[in-house]
Design a protein around this motif. Structure first.
Motif, PDB file in Angstrom:
ATOM      1  N   ASN A 184       1.168 -27.453 110.567  1.00  0.00           N
ATOM      2  CA  ASN A 184       1.007 -28.899 110.723  1.00  0.00           C
ATOM      3  C   ASN A 184       1.381 -29.258 112.160  1.00  0.00           C
ATOM      4  O   ASN A 184       2.543 -29.286 112.531  1.00  0.00           O
ATOM      5  N   SER A 185       0.378 -29.547 112.971  1.00  0.00           N
ATOM      6  CA  SER A 185       0.626 -29.739 114.403  1.00  0.00           C
ATOM      7  C   SER A 185       1.464 -30.990 114.665  1.00  0.00           C
ATOM      8  O   SER A 185       2.050 -31.148 115.719  1.00  0.00           O
ATOM      9  N   PHE A 186       1.532 -31.891 113.658  1.00  0.00           N
ATOM     10  CA  PHE A 186       2.362 -33.084 113.818  1.00  0.00           C
ATOM     11  C   PHE A 186       3.826 -32.731 113.999  1.00  0.00           C
ATOM     12  O   PHE A 186       4.612 -33.513 114.488  1.00  0.00           O
ATOM     13  N   LEU A 187       4.192 -31.548 113.538  1.00  0.00           N
ATOM     14  CA  LEU A 187       5.602 -31.181 113.557  1.00  0.00           C
ATOM     15  C   LEU A 187       5.999 -30.414 114.812  1.00  0.00           C
ATOM     16  O   LEU A 187       7.159 -30.116 115.023  1.00  0.00           O
ATOM     17  N   THR A 188       5.034 -30.074 115.649  1.00  0.00           N
ATOM     18  CA  THR A 188       5.358 -29.268 116.816  1.00  0.00           C
ATOM     19  C   THR A 188       6.029 -30.113 117.898  1.00  0.00           C
ATOM     20  O   THR A 188       5.548 -31.187 118.239  1.00  0.00           O
ATOM     21  N   LEU A 189       7.141 -29.613 118.419  1.00  0.00           N
ATOM     22  CA  LEU A 189       7.883 -30.355 119.431  1.00  0.00           C
ATOM     23  C   LEU A 189       7.494 -29.882 120.827  1.00  0.00           C
ATOM     24  O   LEU A 189       7.656 -28.707 121.141  1.00  0.00           O
ATOM     25  N   PRO A 190       7.016 -30.795 121.671  1.00  0.00           N
ATOM     26  CA  PRO A 190       6.693 -30.394 123.061  1.00  0.00           C
ATOM     27  C   PRO A 190       7.923 -29.816 123.775  1.00  0.00           C
ATOM     28  O   PRO A 190       7.784 -28.932 124.619  1.00  0.00           O
ATOM     29  N   THR A 191       9.115 -30.298 123.421  1.00  0.00           N
ATOM     30  CA  THR A 191      10.328 -29.778 124.065  1.00  0.00           C
ATOM     31  C   THR A 191      10.641 -28.344 123.631  1.00  0.00           C
ATOM     32  O   THR A 191      11.552 -27.731 124.170  1.00  0.00           O
ATOM     33  N   LYS A 192       9.921 -27.827 122.644  1.00  0.00           N
ATOM     34  CA  LYS A 192      10.150 -26.440 122.215  1.00  0.00           C
ATOM     35  C   LYS A 192       8.925 -25.568 122.473  1.00  0.00           C
ATOM     36  O   LYS A 192       8.878 -24.422 122.044  1.00  0.00           O
ATOM     37  N   LYS A 193       7.955 -26.122 123.146  1.00  0.00           N
ATOM     38  CA  LYS A 193       6.742 -25.361 123.425  1.00  0.00           C
ATOM     39  C   LYS A 193       7.086 -24.162 124.311  1.00  0.00           C
ATOM     40  O   LYS A 193       7.795 -24.296 125.302  1.00  0.00           O
ATOM     41  N   ASP A 194       6.588 -22.983 123.910  1.00  0.00           N
ATOM     42  CA  ASP A 194       6.843 -21.735 124.649  1.00  0.00           C
ATOM     43  C   ASP A 194       8.331 -21.468 124.861  1.00  0.00           C
ATOM     44  O   ASP A 194       8.722 -20.839 125.845  1.00  0.00           O
ATOM     45  N   LYS A 195       9.144 -21.981 123.984  1.00  0.00           N
ATOM     46  CA  LYS A 195      10.591 -21.802 124.122  1.00  0.00           C
ATOM     47  C   LYS A 195      11.159 -21.356 122.791  1.00  0.00           C
ATOM     48  O   LYS A 195      10.656 -21.758 121.734  1.00  0.00           O
ATOM     49  N   PHE A 196      12.216 -20.588 122.820  1.00  0.00           N
ATOM     50  CA  PHE A 196      12.976 -20.344 121.598  1.00  0.00           C
ATOM     51  C   PHE A 196      14.440 -20.309 121.997  1.00  0.00           C
ATOM     52  O   PHE A 196      14.946 -19.294 122.460  1.00  0.00           O
ATOM     53  N   ASP A 197      15.100 -21.463 121.886  1.00  0.00           N
ATOM     54  CA  ASP A 197      16.469 -21.556 122.392  1.00  0.00           C
ATOM     55  C   ASP A 197      17.379 -22.353 121.462  1.00  0.00           C
ATOM     56  O   ASP A 197      18.285 -23.034 121.902  1.00  0.00           O
ATOM     57  N   TRP A 198      17.107 -22.263 120.144  1.00  0.00           N
ATOM     58  CA  TRP A 198      17.961 -22.992 119.204  1.00  0.00           C
ATOM     59  C   TRP A 198      19.359 -22.358 119.148  1.00  0.00           C
ATOM     60  O   TRP A 198      19.512 -21.151 119.344  1.00  0.00           O
ATOM     61  N   THR A 199      20.346 -23.190 118.864  1.00  0.00           N
ATOM     62  CA  THR A 199      21.718 -22.686 118.847  1.00  0.00           C
ATOM     63  C   THR A 199      22.556 -23.407 117.790  1.00  0.00           C
ATOM     64  O   THR A 199      22.200 -24.507 117.344  1.00  0.00           O
ATOM     65  N   LEU A 200      23.631 -22.769 117.379  1.00  0.00           N
ATOM     66  CA  LEU A 200      24.631 -23.430 116.528  1.00  0.00           C
ATOM     67  C   LEU A 200      25.821 -23.868 117.375  1.00  0.00           C
ATOM     68  O   LEU A 200      26.745 -24.494 116.879  1.00  0.00           O
ATOM     69  N   GLY A 201      25.814 -23.464 118.638  1.00  0.00           N
ATOM     70  CA  GLY A 201      26.897 -23.835 119.544  1.00  0.00           C
ATOM     71  C   GLY A 201      28.080 -22.890 119.455  1.00  0.00           C
ATOM     72  O   GLY A 201      28.253 -22.171 118.472  1.00  0.00           O
ATOM     73  N   PRO A 202      28.905 -22.925 120.503  1.00  0.00           N
ATOM     74  CA  PRO A 202      30.035 -21.971 120.588  1.00  0.00           C
ATOM     75  C   PRO A 202      31.109 -22.204 119.517  1.00  0.00           C
ATOM     76  O   PRO A 202      32.023 -21.396 119.398  1.00  0.00           O
ATOM     77  N   GLU A 203      30.973 -23.286 118.720  1.00  0.00           N
ATOM     78  CA  GLU A 203      31.935 -23.515 117.635  1.00  0.00           C
ATOM     79  C   GLU A 203      31.924 -22.365 116.621  1.00  0.00           C
ATOM     80  O   GLU A 203      32.869 -22.213 115.837  1.00  0.00           O
ATOM     81  N   VAL A 204      30.865 -21.547 116.638  1.00  0.00           N
ATOM     82  CA  VAL A 204      30.807 -20.404 115.709  1.00  0.00           C
ATOM     83  C   VAL A 204      31.870 -19.349 116.031  1.00  0.00           C
ATOM     84  O   VAL A 204      32.088 -18.424 115.247  1.00  0.00           O
ATOM     85  N   GLN A 205      32.510 -19.499 117.184  1.00  0.00           N
ATOM     86  CA  GLN A 205      33.537 -18.506 117.557  1.00  0.00           C
ATOM     87  C   GLN A 205      34.668 -18.446 116.529  1.00  0.00           C
ATOM     88  O   GLN A 205      35.374 -17.444 116.435  1.00  0.00           O
ATOM     89  N   GLN A 206      34.810 -19.528 115.735  1.00  0.00           N
ATOM     90  CA  GLN A 206      35.806 -19.487 114.647  1.00  0.00           C
ATOM     91  C   GLN A 206      35.546 -18.309 113.724  1.00  0.00           C
ATOM     92  O   GLN A 206      36.466 -17.644 113.271  1.00  0.00           O
ATOM     93  N   LEU A 207      34.257 -18.085 113.417  1.00  0.00           N
ATOM     94  CA  LEU A 207      33.915 -16.972 112.531  1.00  0.00           C
ATOM     95  C   LEU A 207      34.154 -15.635 113.244  1.00  0.00           C
ATOM     96  O   LEU A 207      34.611 -14.667 112.653  1.00  0.00           O
TER      97      LEU A 207
END
Lengths: 386, 241, 191
Positions: free
Chosen positions: B129-152
């Motif tokens: 569904n092209s409606f869901l595609t984010l231009p800010t994520k085009k050709d990118k893969f940089d999702w994160t949970l953030g450094p708060e995961v260091q607790q684990l």
């Protein structure tokens, strides 16, 4: 292709299909009993265990230990033998509802707790839900879903043979269980078992019919045509009330109690949140009926009257300003009125053009809630009104 | 009350089915734009409660969960995971959820954030569904949970966290007969059982989703140890470890 | 649970319909951007933007993680959310609303689309661009239990509500974009 071989194929499928799920009556589940791992029932349990894991970490659950102990105590009081098998989850939701999973996951909505007048009424509903568990109604229902959809798709196949396209999509059985309700006979059975336990535990037998009376009156007063969820699939209310009233008459000789004080004292500190959630449903006429009843019963009158005023302030129909002021004024006369009543009163007075009264009410709000988080806004309004 | 992630995944699966794109086993993986070098020597991988369920498709096309198959499937996948990790000189550590913890518990928040991030990844990288595609994520893969995961990372002394999800379903005899007959009569293929899974690897230092993979198959069988090992290998294909 | 399932289906339907009508996300480059004919704002980052009528959502990683909702020129009788069940009305904007009522409108609307424990706090006077307005904070949890936090600024000018709401996962995401959001709030210019 000739017709004969296809009908043979259809019959073969029908035979396999009808062998898939047993239609034999199931026996009651025994205390501590778990289904055999290979059984279809174990599959339903597993699915509900996963659901329960989600529920356990969900924001919908009210976690107050004392309140949970109290409700679990009622369950154990009804059926000590099953006490270990049933896990109660109090769900933050304004609807009058309760439900039972096949594995002993019982959900009790706060909307039910708000509406019950006493422990006996709560106990009757909990007993009813336990009746579904003991009789293994989910199992019967899931088997029924399976047999019916099997048959439907074989009929669909018959359609396909004469050129009607069939949909082959796969859906989830558990989703089916969630949207399809228990049948009427199952509800009657659950009522019978529930009533027996409830009676044995010494609860006032007239309270079972009483809660249905209350709900009927509220639904009739409400703004929406759709009945509350617990009504949707149940036997007609009148029939049910009469049956329960009849049972109560037969049982009237033994000593019993409704435990109103104990119940109301337990829920007192939670009512404010529950009333606020009820108000957010914007079923204003239904809420008005409910709050009038709660005010009359006399528990937490100040906060209930405050919320009654909130109905009119939010609805804002012709004449509602006056009704709101009346309710707020009555609330203020009670000891348990929340400080917010002055803030609401101020806004209503302001909108009626009574600026001096509005200003005074704002000042009283800050007097009673000096550390209110909207203090800056209120001070700004006081200035606007000067 | 099903997780948003599972809902999004179901959407992806239905989309694949509708396109008829999965005749065999397919995977589609993404690797983070910047994967830090793997530490030398052995690494520790925290396995977050693998979510695995097997079910049976009735004649009417409804999936009914099967407890015994699921138990077998879970143990097969776990054995396969252990073996694959050994080959990569990685040791599996098992996450133990804190007992009766409310959603506010920091570990629960990390898991719930992963679920939310996962459903964004499925929506924006896997949906057609092209409606869901984010231009800010085009050709990118940089999702994160953030450094708060260091607790684990600190509590479990682990370098990475691995999430594994599998659903596997099998048609009953009646359903198979139905598929054959309908196929023969109308030429329309109606679905039988299929396998779907996803996995993701999280860097427990940065919180970055280093790698994410979705698998769809019509041939796998997690009930069988050999087939489960194959499916798990496919699922962990290109894992940057 | 019948009710909630029906609601879920309704929500899915609304989302599907909205998807058809509204079109997909487009890129907003850093710089000044006009929100309808109502106001303009300026951002330092690139955002993905999608419009649903007078509602606009901006996000970078996905609206479930962080989102800025712009409500531009909401008129008397309009709602902030789509009505999902014909039997149940949704809260609607009224041009006579005071700041606390606008906050209630936001809180109640968010509560109706599936969030729980929604609270609005810290309501206080603030500038909305060059005009007088107010701001407040939000906290909530999704049904699954993810904690979110938010910030909102609003004003009513000529009987129309102008509102900007920032909502993000409390863990990591809220702090990551809050400075950018404050810059956007401070950059509002009425048209």
């Amino acid at each position: 292709m000739s017709r004969a071989p296809t009908s043979v194929a259809a019959c073969a499928i029908l035979l396999i299909a009808s062998a898939c799920a047993s239609t034999a009556p199931v026996s009651d589940i025994q205390p501590g009993q778990r289904p055999a791992l290979e059984s279809d029932e174990a599959g339903f349990w597993m699915a509900f265990e996963e659901f329960e894991d989600d529920l356990r970490a969900s924001s919908l659950v009210v976690r107050d230990p004392a309140l949970n102990r109290y409700v679990t105590g009622v369950v154990c009081n009804l059926a000590a033998a099953y006490c270990q098998d049933i896990r109660v989850y109090l769900i933050r939701h304004p609807a009058f509802n309760a439900s039972m999973g096949p594995n002993g996951t019982m959900q009790v909505f706060t909307g039910l707790m708000l509406r019950a007048e006493n422990e006996a009424q709560l106990a009757y509903v909990l007993g009813h839900e336990m009746g579904h568990y003991i009789r293994r109604h989910t199992l019967t229902r899931m088997r029924d879903v399976r047999n019916k959809t099997d048959a439907a798709s074989v009929f669909g196949l018959a359609g396909a043979m004469v050129g009607v396209p069939m949909s082959g999509a796969i859906s989830s059985g558990i989703a089916y269980a969630s949207i399809s309700a228990f049948g009427r006979d199952q509800e009657r059975e659950a009522d019978a078992i529930g009533f027996q336990m409830f009676r044995k535990a010494g609860y006032d037998p007239t309270q079972a019919a009483r809660i249905w009376e209350l709900l009927t009156a509220e639904a009739e007063a409400g703004d929406w045509p759709s009945p509350p969820p617990l009504f949707a699939s149940h036997p007609p209310t009148l029939e049910r009330r009469e049956t329960l009233a009849g049972l109560a008459e037969e049982a009237s000789d033994a000593p019993s109690s409704a435990y109103e004080e104990r119940y109301q004292n337990t829920i007192l500190q939670f009512r404010f949140d529950w009333l606020r959630e009820d108000l957010r449903t914007r079923n204003f006429s239904g809420s008005e009926h409910l709050y009038d009843r709660l005010v009359e019963a006399g528990h937490g009158r100040g906060e209930t009257l405050f919320f009654k005023g909130e109905i009119y302030r939010l609805r804002d129909d012709e004449g509602d300003d006056e009704k709101a002021v009346e309710a707020y004024t009555l609330a203020i006369a009670e000891r348990d009125a929340p400080p917010e009543v002055f803030r609401s009163l101020a806004f209503v007075e302001w909108s009626r053009g009574r600026r001096a009264e509005a200003r005074q009410a704002f000042e009283r709000y800050l007097e009673f809630a000096p550390s209110a988080d909207d203090r800056l806004m209120i001070e700004f309004h006081i200035e606007e009104l000067s | 009350m099903l997780g948003t992630m599972r809902g999004a995944l179901r959407g992806v699966v239905l989309a694949s089915l509708a396109l008829g794109m999965a005749a065999c086993t397919q995977t589609k993986s993404f690797v983070h734009d910047q994967v830090p070098a793997r530490p030398d020597g052995s690494v520790e991988v925290l396995l977050l409660e693998p979510d695995i369920e097997l079910s049976e498709i009735s004649v009417g096309g409804i999936a009914f969960p099967k407890a015994d198959w699921t138990e077998r499937g879970r143990s097969n996948v776990n054995a396969a995971l252990v073996q694959i990790m050994e080959q990569k000189d990685a040791r599996l550590i098992y996450y133990e959820p804190p007992a009766d913890a409310p959603p506010e518990h920091p570990y629960n928040q990390i898991l719930k954030l992963h679920e939310a991030v996962g459903s964004e990844i499925l929506n924006h990288k896997y949906s057609n569904n092209s409606f869901l595609t984010l231009p800010t994520k085009k050709d990118k893969f940089d999702w994160t949970l953030g450094p708060e995961v260091q607790q684990l990372r600190e509590v479990y002394a682990a370098d990475y966290a691995l999430f594994v999800y599998f659903r596997d379903s099998f048609a009953t005899g009646g359903r198979v007969a139905m598929m054959v007959v309908v196929g023969a009569l109308t030429g329309v293929a109606i679905p039988g059982g299929f396998q779907v899974g996803y996995a993701s690897l999280v860097d427990l230092d940065s919180g970055d989703i280093l790698w994410f993979n979705v698998l769809f198959s019509e041939v796998g069988d997690l009930r069988d140890a050999g087939s489960a090992a194959e499916a798990t290998e496919d699922l962990l294909d290109q894992l940057p470890l | 649970m019948v009710q909630s399932w029906r609601r879920l289906l309704a929500v899915l339907l609304v989302v599907a319909l909205a998807g058809c009508v509204a079109g997909g996300y487009t890129l907003v480059e850093p710089g000044r951007t006009q929100i309808d004919e109502e106001f303009s704002i300026s951002s330092n980052m690139a955002w993905s933007q999608r419009a649903f009528g007078e509602r606009h959502v901006w996000t970078i990683n996905g609206a479930g993680l962080e989102a800025i909702w712009f409500y531009a020129g909401i008129e008397d009788g309009d709602a902030l959310i789509a009505q999902i069940d014909e039997d149940e009305d949704v809260p609607r904007f009224d041009a006579d609303m005071r700041p606390n009522e606008v906050m209630e409108l936001v809180v109640d609307s968010i509560g109706l689309i599936g969030a729980v424990n929604v609270e609005g706090t810290g309501l206080r006077p603030a500038e909305f661009g060059s005009v007088k307005g107010y701001r407040f904070e939000l906290t909530l949890q999704t049904k699954e239990g993810l904690i979110k936090r938010g910030l909102a600024v609003g004003t009513i000018q000529e009987d129309r509500l102008q509102l900007i709401v920032y909502l993000a996962a409390d863990l990591h995401y809220y702090d990551k974009y809050v400075d950018e959001v404050e810059r956007i709030f401070a950059s509002v210019e009425m048209i």
